[in-house]
Design a protein around this motif. Sequence first.
Motif, PDB file in Angstrom:
ATOM      1  N   MET A   1       0.815  -1.204   0.000  1.00 51.54           N
ATOM      2  CA  MET A   1       0.000   0.000   0.000  1.00 51.54           C
ATOM      3  C   MET A   1       0.854   1.262   0.000  1.00 51.54           C
ATOM      4  SD  MET A   1      -3.019  -0.840   2.693  1.00 51.54           S
ATOM      5  CE  MET A   1      -4.048  -2.263   2.496  1.00 51.54           C
ATOM      6  N   THR A   2       2.072   1.150   0.580  1.00 56.82           N
ATOM      7  CA  THR A   2       2.926   2.308   0.716  1.00 56.82           C
ATOM      8  C   THR A   2       3.974   2.305  -0.372  1.00 56.82           C
ATOM      9  OG1 THR A   2       2.623   2.076   3.079  1.00 56.82           O
ATOM     10  CG2 THR A   2       4.344   3.561   2.362  1.00 56.82           C
ATOM     11  N   GLN A   3       4.206   3.453  -0.945  1.00 58.65           N
ATOM     12  CA  GLN A   3       5.184   3.585  -2.006  1.00 58.65           C
ATOM     13  C   GLN A   3       6.522   3.933  -1.390  1.00 58.65           C
ATOM     14  OE1 GLN A   3       3.453   6.713  -4.235  1.00 58.65           O
ATOM     15  NE2 GLN A   3       1.860   5.451  -5.105  1.00 58.65           N
ATOM     16  N   HIS A   4       7.549   3.102  -1.588  1.00 59.83           N
ATOM     17  CA  HIS A   4       8.846   3.331  -0.973  1.00 59.83           C
ATOM     18  C   HIS A   4       9.742   4.076  -1.948  1.00 59.83           C
ATOM     19  CE1 HIS A   4       8.069   0.819   2.542  1.00 59.83           C
ATOM     20  NE2 HIS A   4       7.414   0.021   1.708  1.00 59.83           N
ATOM     21  N   THR A   5      10.346   5.127  -1.417  1.00 60.19           N
ATOM     22  CA  THR A   5      11.263   5.910  -2.235  1.00 60.19           C
ATOM     23  C   THR A   5      12.688   5.806  -1.716  1.00 60.19           C
ATOM     24  OG1 THR A   5      10.878   7.890  -0.897  1.00 60.19           O
ATOM     25  CG2 THR A   5       9.477   7.559  -2.818  1.00 60.19           C
ATOM     26  N   GLY A   6      12.866   5.001  -0.629  1.00 61.58           N
ATOM     27  CA  GLY A   6      14.199   4.808  -0.090  1.00 61.58           C
ATOM     28  C   GLY A   6      14.529   5.832   0.962  1.00 61.58           C
ATOM     29  N   GLY A   7      15.516   5.490   1.823  1.00 58.74           N
ATOM     30  CA  GLY A   7      15.927   6.408   2.871  1.00 58.74           C
ATOM     31  C   GLY A   7      15.068   6.243   4.108  1.00 58.74           C
ATOM     32  N   SER A  91       3.904   2.277   9.659  1.00 60.68           N
ATOM     33  CA  SER A  91       5.239   1.789   9.991  1.00 60.68           C
ATOM     34  C   SER A  91       6.217   1.978   8.837  1.00 60.68           C
ATOM     35  CB  SER A  91       5.195   0.313  10.399  1.00 60.68           C
ATOM     36  OG  SER A  91       4.829  -0.499   9.289  1.00 60.68           O
ATOM     37  N   GLY A  92       5.709   2.145   7.628  1.00 60.78           N
ATOM     38  CA  GLY A  92       6.569   2.355   6.471  1.00 60.78           C
ATOM     39  C   GLY A  92       6.990   3.796   6.278  1.00 60.78           C
ATOM     40  N   LEU A  93       6.524   4.680   7.162  1.00 62.63           N
ATOM     41  CA  LEU A  93       6.831   6.102   7.024  1.00 62.63           C
ATOM     42  C   LEU A  93       7.928   6.516   7.991  1.00 62.63           C
ATOM     43  CD1 LEU A  93       3.215   7.612   6.864  1.00 62.63           C
ATOM     44  CD2 LEU A  93       4.707   7.020   4.941  1.00 62.63           C
ATOM     45  N   GLY A  94       8.864   7.305   7.517  1.00 56.36           N
ATOM     46  CA  GLY A  94       9.827   7.940   8.404  1.00 56.36           C
ATOM     47  C   GLY A  94       9.237   9.218   8.970  1.00 56.36           C
ATOM     48  N   GLU A  95      10.063  10.034   9.608  1.00 56.24           N
ATOM     49  CA  GLU A  95       9.568  11.264  10.222  1.00 56.24           C
ATOM     50  C   GLU A  95       8.967  12.215   9.198  1.00 56.24           C
ATOM     51  OE1 GLU A  95       9.109  12.154  13.375  1.00 56.24           O
ATOM     52  OE2 GLU A  95       9.630  10.080  13.796  1.00 56.24           O
ATOM     53  N   ASP A  96       9.585  12.332   8.041  1.00 49.30           N
ATOM     54  CA  ASP A  96       9.057  13.224   7.008  1.00 49.30           C
ATOM     55  C   ASP A  96       7.696  12.747   6.512  1.00 49.30           C
ATOM     56  OD1 ASP A  96      11.295  14.774   7.242  1.00 49.30           O
ATOM     57  OD2 ASP A  96      12.248  14.066   5.389  1.00 49.30           O
ATOM     58  N   GLY A  97       7.574  11.428   6.338  1.00 50.19           N
ATOM     59  CA  GLY A  97       6.311  10.878   5.876  1.00 50.19           C
ATOM     60  C   GLY A  97       5.201  11.053   6.890  1.00 50.19           C
ATOM     61  N   LEU A  98       5.521  10.867   8.186  1.00 48.72           N
ATOM     62  CA  LEU A  98       4.528  11.069   9.236  1.00 48.72           C
ATOM     63  C   LEU A  98       4.109  12.529   9.317  1.00 48.72           C
ATOM     64  CD1 LEU A  98       5.998   8.761  12.019  1.00 48.72           C
ATOM     65  CD2 LEU A  98       3.850   8.412  10.771  1.00 48.72           C
ATOM     66  N   LEU A  99       5.056  13.436   9.154  1.00 46.26           N
ATOM     67  CA  LEU A  99       4.739  14.864   9.155  1.00 46.26           C
ATOM     68  C   LEU A  99       3.799  15.202   8.004  1.00 46.26           C
ATOM     69  CD1 LEU A  99       5.219  17.711  10.283  1.00 46.26           C
ATOM     70  CD2 LEU A  99       7.214  17.868   8.775  1.00 46.26           C
ATOM     71  N   GLU A 100       4.078  14.635   6.843  1.00 51.24           N
ATOM     72  CA  GLU A 100       3.217  14.872   5.685  1.00 51.24           C
ATOM     73  C   GLU A 100       1.817  14.311   5.924  1.00 51.24           C
ATOM     74  OE1 GLU A 100       3.000  13.749   0.895  1.00 51.24           O
ATOM     75  OE2 GLU A 100       4.799  13.265   2.075  1.00 51.24           O
ATOM     76  N   LEU A 101       1.742  13.132   6.533  1.00 49.84           N
ATOM     77  CA  LEU A 101       0.449  12.520   6.834  1.00 49.84           C
ATOM     78  C   LEU A 101      -0.364  13.425   7.758  1.00 49.84           C
ATOM     79  CD1 LEU A 101      -1.215   9.656   6.755  1.00 49.84           C
ATOM     80  CD2 LEU A 101      -0.332   9.476   9.081  1.00 49.84           C
TER      81      LEU A 101
END
Length: 244
Positions: A1-7, A91-101
């Motif tokens: 479901m989550t698109q991984h871009t690496g990092g 769980s697939g999101l880092g800090e930037d992804g959680l902030l965006e969410l």
Amino acid sequence: MTQHTGGQSGTALAESPADGPMIRIEDLHRSYGTGAAAVHALRGVSFEIPRGELVALKGRSGSGKTTLLNLVGGLDTPDRGSITVAGTELSGLGEDGLLELRRDRIGFIFQSFGLIPILTAAENVGVPLRLRKADPREREERVALLLSLVGLGDHAQQRPGELSGGQQQRVAIARALANRPALLIADEPTGQLDAETGLAVMQLLRAVVRGEGVTALVATHDPQLLGFADRVLELSDGHIVEHA
């Protein structure tokens, strides 16, 4: 479901499937402390919330309601289990992804209102749009629309200290809607209000869910407010008990 871009924090938010649930929780565990002193707030919690529903979360004080809301909102991390919000597994999101969410898909409403005292009602509502660097004209139009929606169109230039508790909570609701979130998370939004004002705020949330097409998860200790929900979930001993 989550698109991984690496990092570590570069995971992008997945596109939200229109037919999937807004929230899917599977075998969620969260404890605080260690050993004999550990507090097990959540013990294998699992449930789903369809889109467009207002779901009430009840339970005694200390039952884990705030813990669960913080986990769903990406403000805390579970010990075990999975959380999917609007098609994205957290769980697939880092800090930037959680902030965006949190910025783009979730609106938060708190018992303490959380308004900035030196800003007017309109300026408080516009804060999320400024953070997103929205066009000033778009921002002004959205703020005016939202203040009208919550019945405060004539109070745009008043500061929080000049408003009643119920009016401040209405401003907070308008602010939570500023970025057109898919999900509203409200933690005891009527806790500081008298019974009559609390009912009015809950009626407003009910109308917002219908009118704006959002999903809402609302923690409340007030049994009078449960009737506004499409469904009631009760936290008991770290488990979810669903009610009609």
